[in-house]
Design a protein around this motif. Sequence first.
Motif, PDB file in Angstrom:
ATOM      1  N   VAL A 124       0.838  -1.204   0.000  1.00 53.99           N
ATOM      2  CA  VAL A 124       0.000   0.000   0.000  1.00 53.99           C
ATOM      3  C   VAL A 124       0.872   1.254   0.000  1.00 53.99           C
ATOM      4  O   VAL A 124       0.626   2.208  -0.762  1.00 53.99           O
ATOM      5  CB  VAL A 124      -0.953   0.000   1.216  1.00 53.99           C
ATOM      6  N   ILE A 125       1.907   1.276   0.844  1.00 54.74           N
ATOM      7  CA  ILE A 125       2.807   2.431   0.902  1.00 54.74           C
ATOM      8  C   ILE A 125       3.490   2.648  -0.447  1.00 54.74           C
ATOM      9  O   ILE A 125       3.567   3.778  -0.958  1.00 54.74           O
ATOM     10  CB  ILE A 125       3.857   2.231   2.012  1.00 54.74           C
ATOM     11  N   PHE A 126       3.968   1.547  -1.038  1.00 59.86           N
ATOM     12  CA  PHE A 126       4.629   1.626  -2.346  1.00 59.86           C
ATOM     13  C   PHE A 126       3.687   2.203  -3.404  1.00 59.86           C
ATOM     14  O   PHE A 126       4.067   3.088  -4.191  1.00 59.86           O
ATOM     15  CB  PHE A 126       5.115   0.233  -2.749  1.00 59.86           C
ATOM     16  N   LEU A 127       2.447   1.738  -3.450  1.00 67.74           N
ATOM     17  CA  LEU A 127       1.486   2.190  -4.463  1.00 67.74           C
ATOM     18  C   LEU A 127       1.146   3.663  -4.277  1.00 67.74           C
ATOM     19  O   LEU A 127       1.058   4.413  -5.262  1.00 67.74           O
ATOM     20  CB  LEU A 127       0.221   1.332  -4.391  1.00 67.74           C
ATOM     21  N   ARG A 128       0.950   4.084  -3.038  1.00 70.48           N
ATOM     22  CA  ARG A 128       0.617   5.492  -2.785  1.00 70.48           C
ATOM     23  C   ARG A 128       1.795   6.397  -3.166  1.00 70.48           C
ATOM     24  O   ARG A 128       1.606   7.473  -3.741  1.00 70.48           O
ATOM     25  CB  ARG A 128       0.243   5.690  -1.324  1.00 70.48           C
ATOM     26  N   GLN A 129       3.002   5.973  -2.837  1.00 68.75           N
ATOM     27  CA  GLN A 129       4.173   6.774  -3.182  1.00 68.75           C
ATOM     28  C   GLN A 129       4.389   6.833  -4.692  1.00 68.75           C
ATOM     29  O   GLN A 129       4.748   7.885  -5.238  1.00 68.75           O
ATOM     30  CB  GLN A 129       5.408   6.205  -2.482  1.00 68.75           C
ATOM     31  N   PHE A 130       4.147   5.694  -5.368  1.00 73.41           N
ATOM     32  CA  PHE A 130       4.303   5.665  -6.838  1.00 73.41           C
ATOM     33  C   PHE A 130       3.292   6.622  -7.472  1.00 73.41           C
ATOM     34  O   PHE A 130       3.640   7.389  -8.395  1.00 73.41           O
ATOM     35  CB  PHE A 130       4.091   4.247  -7.356  1.00 73.41           C
ATOM     36  N   VAL A 174      -5.960   1.863  -2.834  1.00 70.20           N
ATOM     37  CA  VAL A 174      -7.239   1.758  -2.116  1.00 70.20           C
ATOM     38  C   VAL A 174      -7.678   0.300  -2.023  1.00 70.20           C
ATOM     39  O   VAL A 174      -8.125  -0.166  -0.975  1.00 70.20           O
ATOM     40  CB  VAL A 174      -8.321   2.605  -2.826  1.00 70.20           C
ATOM     41  N   HIS A 175      -7.510  -0.426  -3.132  1.00 72.05           N
ATOM     42  CA  HIS A 175      -7.906  -1.842  -3.167  1.00 72.05           C
ATOM     43  C   HIS A 175      -7.138  -2.651  -2.120  1.00 72.05           C
ATOM     44  O   HIS A 175      -7.741  -3.383  -1.327  1.00 72.05           O
ATOM     45  CB  HIS A 175      -7.655  -2.411  -4.565  1.00 72.05           C
ATOM     46  N   TYR A 176      -5.824  -2.527  -2.122  1.00 71.34           N
ATOM     47  CA  TYR A 176      -5.003  -3.314  -1.188  1.00 71.34           C
ATOM     48  C   TYR A 176      -5.188  -2.853   0.260  1.00 71.34           C
ATOM     49  O   TYR A 176      -5.074  -3.653   1.186  1.00 71.34           O
ATOM     50  CB  TYR A 176      -3.538  -3.245  -1.595  1.00 71.34           C
ATOM     51  N   GLU A 177      -5.454  -1.562   0.424  1.00 69.90           N
ATOM     52  CA  GLU A 177      -5.675  -1.049   1.778  1.00 69.90           C
ATOM     53  C   GLU A 177      -6.945  -1.653   2.381  1.00 69.90           C
ATOM     54  O   GLU A 177      -6.960  -2.088   3.534  1.00 69.90           O
ATOM     55  CB  GLU A 177      -5.782   0.474   1.733  1.00 69.90           C
ATOM     56  N   ARG A 178      -8.006  -1.693   1.597  1.00 73.65           N
ATOM     57  CA  ARG A 178      -9.253  -2.289   2.081  1.00 73.65           C
ATOM     58  C   ARG A 178      -9.100  -3.788   2.293  1.00 73.65           C
ATOM     59  O   ARG A 178      -9.628  -4.354   3.247  1.00 73.65           O
ATOM     60  CB  ARG A 178     -10.378  -1.993   1.084  1.00 73.65           C
ATOM     61  N   GLN A 179      -8.375  -4.425   1.389  1.00 73.78           N
ATOM     62  CA  GLN A 179      -8.123  -5.861   1.542  1.00 73.78           C
ATOM     63  C   GLN A 179      -7.331  -6.137   2.814  1.00 73.78           C
ATOM     64  O   GLN A 179      -7.623  -7.096   3.548  1.00 73.78           O
ATOM     65  CB  GLN A 179      -7.340  -6.361   0.325  1.00 73.78           C
TER      66      GLN A 179
END
Length: 404
Positions: A65-71, A151-156
């Motif tokens: 999640v951190i990686f995706l938000r930063q990307f 968002v997807h991985y965070e909810r998962q």
Amino acid sequence: MAKFVYTGRDRRGPKKGTLTAHSKKEAIEKLQSNGIRVKEIEQKPETFWEQDIVIGRAVKLEHMVIFLRQFAALLQAGVTVVDSAFILSQQTDSKPLRRALTNMEADMREGRPLSEAAEKQKKIFEPLFINMLKAGEATGTLDQTFSDLAVHYERQHRTRQKVISALAYPVVVGIVAVFVVIFLLVSVVPTFVGMFEDFGGELPAITRFVIYSSEWMQRFWYVIALLAVLAAGAVWLLRRRPESKIYIDYAILRMPLFGNLMRKAVLARMTRTLSSLFSNSVPILEAMDITGNVVGNEVIAGVIKESRQSLERGESITGPMQRHWAFPPLLHQMVAIGEETGSLDQMLSKVADFYEAEVETVTDRLKALIEPLMIVLLAAIVGTIVISIMVPMFEIFNTVQEGS
């Protein structure tokens, strides 16, 4: 860091050897800086002892999640995809993710698109991730795609943590209860056996049972340990076989108390995955294939496969869902409305929101119910052993009092 085997030449003549680097490009640059012209270079396969041992996911969901938000933030700030991968590879705390990003950066610098570079890192990125990247590249909305994935991985991750928290308490208390019972039977009960033998007389049935259990435990403890190991190994092997995994997944969904929770969690994952794929323009048949592979339950995956076949025949996607006990009326009715109105992604998102909220509610209720039940169970087990010791001791005390 990876190991590379190379052959080349320098001023003195032919050279060959090995070196470590994050990527093939970095290895070549290192050799060239040392005056070596590279003729051949290839990555050396890792031995078993050099490989990272991975249990479960290669990258934790919170790191993903951190990686995706930063990307997404870097792309929105105008940083190129290649430079974003380099920057994040330098600061991520996950070693597998760092290695994957380094390899992806090297592939992209050679002209490969991001989705193709990510597809080579199959141990890190699942099909959902790859296909959403392909859709984002096709529509020119990679930054939004990364935000959607976050968002997807965070909810998962939130749903997964709720399920784990509900299951962790009874498991921990159960393990503690087993160890307490073993300690009492092996260390405490034997100290009273000699006293009871000196006393003579008829011991209560509960005391005889506990003493017999204690003697059996001391004599055959290795049998229990072996059975526990064999049981764990059997479950692990069965889970790896598709033909037996479906029966285990069926049993999980039918479990008392926890079955309903697991079913809601799986349905939340299914609907959230489908919604994310549909909203990112992934073709519906391909989206259903991906969802069936990542949903994590063979029973639900089988229904998704049937729904896909129904769709190929020109029929409704909801037919197989309506006929299956695991799919509540709410789900297939909302899906049917989404099909009719052309808003399937929005309807699935609402269903996913509902089931994620349901998982949270059910876990809170289960924890409130299970905690006192487990305490009572532990007290009953320990109390039985204590009473079996105390009753003969009271009889000994009364006998001594009457004799004096």
